[in-house]
Scaffold this active site. Structure first.
Site, PDB file in Angstrom:
ATOM      1  N   GLY A 191       5.520  21.970  10.830  1.00 26.03           N
ATOM      2  CA  GLY A 191       6.744  21.202  11.023  1.00 26.03           C
ATOM      3  C   GLY A 191       7.815  21.495   9.996  1.00 26.03           C
ATOM      4  O   GLY A 191       7.645  22.375   9.141  1.00 26.03           O
ATOM      5  N   HIS A 207      10.812  13.437   8.672  1.00 24.86           N
ATOM      6  CA  HIS A 207      11.412  12.818   9.854  1.00 24.86           C
ATOM      7  C   HIS A 207      12.190  11.587   9.375  1.00 24.86           C
ATOM      8  O   HIS A 207      11.707  10.840   8.516  1.00 24.86           O
ATOM      9  CB  HIS A 207      10.289  12.419  10.806  1.00 24.86           C
ATOM     10  CG  HIS A 207      10.738  11.853  12.119  1.00 24.86           C
ATOM     11  ND1 HIS A 207      11.244  10.583  12.263  1.00 24.86           N
ATOM     12  CD2 HIS A 207      10.738  12.385  13.366  1.00 24.86           C
ATOM     13  CE1 HIS A 207      11.538  10.356  13.531  1.00 24.86           C
ATOM     14  NE2 HIS A 207      11.229  11.446  14.235  1.00 24.86           N
ATOM     15  N   ALA A 215      10.176   8.401  10.663  1.00 22.68           N
ATOM     16  CA  ALA A 215       8.707   8.442  10.704  1.00 22.68           C
ATOM     17  C   ALA A 215       8.102   9.192   9.528  1.00 22.68           C
ATOM     18  O   ALA A 215       6.869   9.302   9.432  1.00 22.68           O
ATOM     19  CB  ALA A 215       8.218   9.059  12.023  1.00 22.68           C
ATOM     20  N   GLY A 216       8.921   9.735   8.622  1.00 21.36           N
ATOM     21  CA  GLY A 216       8.398  10.343   7.400  1.00 21.36           C
ATOM     22  C   GLY A 216       7.545  11.562   7.638  1.00 21.36           C
ATOM     23  O   GLY A 216       7.966  12.502   8.330  1.00 21.36           O
ATOM     24  N   HIS A 259       0.838  -1.201   0.000  1.00 23.65           N
ATOM     25  CA  HIS A 259       0.000   0.000   0.000  1.00 23.65           C
ATOM     26  C   HIS A 259       0.875   1.255   0.000  1.00 23.65           C
ATOM     27  O   HIS A 259       1.882   1.308   0.721  1.00 23.65           O
ATOM     28  CB  HIS A 259      -0.874  -0.037   1.261  1.00 23.65           C
ATOM     29  CG  HIS A 259      -2.047   0.878   1.216  1.00 23.65           C
ATOM     30  ND1 HIS A 259      -1.924   2.239   1.354  1.00 23.65           N
ATOM     31  CD2 HIS A 259      -3.364   0.633   1.058  1.00 23.65           C
ATOM     32  CE1 HIS A 259      -3.121   2.792   1.269  1.00 23.65           C
ATOM     33  NE2 HIS A 259      -4.018   1.843   1.096  1.00 23.65           N
TER      34      HIS A 259
END
Lengths: 300, 300
Positions: A161, A166, A169-170, A80
């Site tokens: 942000g 990140h 964590a993207g 996915h």
């Protein structure tokens, strides 16, 4: 009583201990956990929970605590598309809240996530800051692996942000949308061409109803075909109109509707609107539903 | 969550102080007071409230406290048949309770009322102790003035309490029944004969559907006619079947249905069943309604 539903998707579908910790964190924040659907092949899990705005906000942050710690997208592969440890967080108005409330909540949670975890946040659907950011598919295109390059472009600065993903964590898409209704109509025929033609006629992408996604497929074990649909805004494109249009299109091929089915959950108001339309109810309002009156704050 | 609705009728529709005291007593017992409908002409008032079995029981007794003290049927005259200060007390299952629970509650409350107030109690409808006592009209025939003579007959002994009426408060019918739906269908014609013929065709008393009471009447200000109905068991004789039958009968006279209307409240399950029938929904259950899942006790 005010109820918002939240259906976050995380990029972990295999390690049961991580999923258990996420579920426990959501429940500990006071939200009502309704469903956990892990998919090992996609390496992805969908959580469904509900509560007041404050409760749901706390539960999302509790989920980030666990997911950002446990998931490293540099080690992740699955079927996915995904760009974040917590990949997507939609808020859905259910009862006693408006879409505007859910948009405001998406922005609050987005600011929280960016400041606490350093994870960039893109607002999407009803919360999007520009029309080009409404569709989740557009935001996520390129996935985690393409994110650093994509975010170097001025038009893909996040809403909250840092202007880079990140490391592990993207990035996360956070938004607000109407509840989805998964709705299928089965036809008394095995002619797949008819199902495909009807799906094309009713779906938005090829000229049909605005809030319908549809495809025609064969249920080979039963020897029939199905129009498999997602209704993405049941107030603007209601169940009854979709059903009647499919029935009419089927009749043009001499085919009858065998039955229809709702997969999973449906808001009570979608059923009440359907009853009111077929019964030609004049001046009907949802506060005539006995259960709604019992739960409302007002007396006589 | 378990909810029983109670709709007591008392023989007082004029003295506001008495009605206020009754309403306050119901609320003080912890029940949720939904409606108070006084009728000065009939000298009668209908209260609607809801709560758990224990709460509803306490509220009925609190209502008797006020009504037995304040109302003297020897001084009472009004247009509506009546036999008691508290004339009739039906319990209706709404959520998380069965009809059997409501029958049991009717018997408990009946025993309480007889022992505390010396008011004889007749159980009726689903709680009736014999088929001849199911209909409220049969129990109440002769009214307060004929009660002493009627109760001297062996077949009219009460289910609880003394074999003679209370001097000022008469007797009370206490029972259990399904929720009533007041449902009207308006026709695009001014032909009263058509409305009367259709009402006769669909109502139980003249050969129609079992749980339908119906009459045809003229809405002279709008120049149309109406089939005015009470549906007394919406699970066994559902809204959609009544609507479709009336529509078909009207077509036989070349008349169209203009609209229909639900007067007052309707159970959510009656609307869900209507939506499911028209959409030909296969395998649909009420626990697919999002709001029901939110309120259920189970997690994933």
């Amino acid at each position: 009583m005010s109820v918002i539903e939240c259906i976050p998707n995380i990029s972990e579908g295999r390690r049961q201990d991580v999923l258990d910790a996420c579920a426990a964190a959501i429940a500990a924040a006071g939200a009502r956990l309704l469903d956990v659907k892990p998919d090992a092949t996609h390496h992805r899990t969908v959580f469904t929970f509900a509560g007041s705005a404050g409760t749901v906000r706390a539960a999302v942050l509790a989920l980030f605590d666990e997911a950002v710690r446990a998931i490293d997208l540099r080690q992740h592969a699955g079927g996915h598309p995904r760009m974040g440890a917590v990949d997507v967080v939609p808020f859905v108005p259910i009862e006693g809240v408006t879409m505007a409330d859910c948009v405001a909540l998406a922005k609050e949670v987005g600011a929280d996530v960016a400041s606490r975890y350093g994870v960039p946040v893109f607002l999407y659907e009803e919360a999007a800051s520009a029309p080009s950011r409404r569709n989740l598919e557009d935001i996520r295109r390129g996935e985690f692996e393409g994110l650093a390059t994509k975010m170097a472009q001025p038009e893909w600065q996040p809403d909250f942000g840092p202007a880079m993903p990140h490391a592990s964590a993207g990035a996360t898409a956070i938004g607000a949308r109407m509840p989805l209704i998964a709705y299928n109509i089965n036809l008394a025929t095995d002619r797949l061409d008819v199902a495909k033609k009807i799906a094309a006629a009713v779906r938005h992408s090829s000229g049909g109803l605005r809030f319908v996604k549809a495809m025609g497929l064969a249920l080979t074990d039963r020897g029939i075909v199905q129009i498999s649909m997602n209704l993405t805004h049941h107030e603007k494109t209601p169940l009854f109109r979709v059903f009647e249009l499919v029935k009419r299109e089927a009749a043009r091929y001499g085919v009858a509707v065998l039955e229809s089915e709702i997969v999973g959950l449906v808001p009570a108001s979608a059923l009440a609107a359907t009853a009111a339309w077929y019964l030609q109810l004049d001046g009907f309002t949802d506060d005539q539903v006995l259960e709604n009156r019992l739960r409302a704050g007002d007396g006589p």
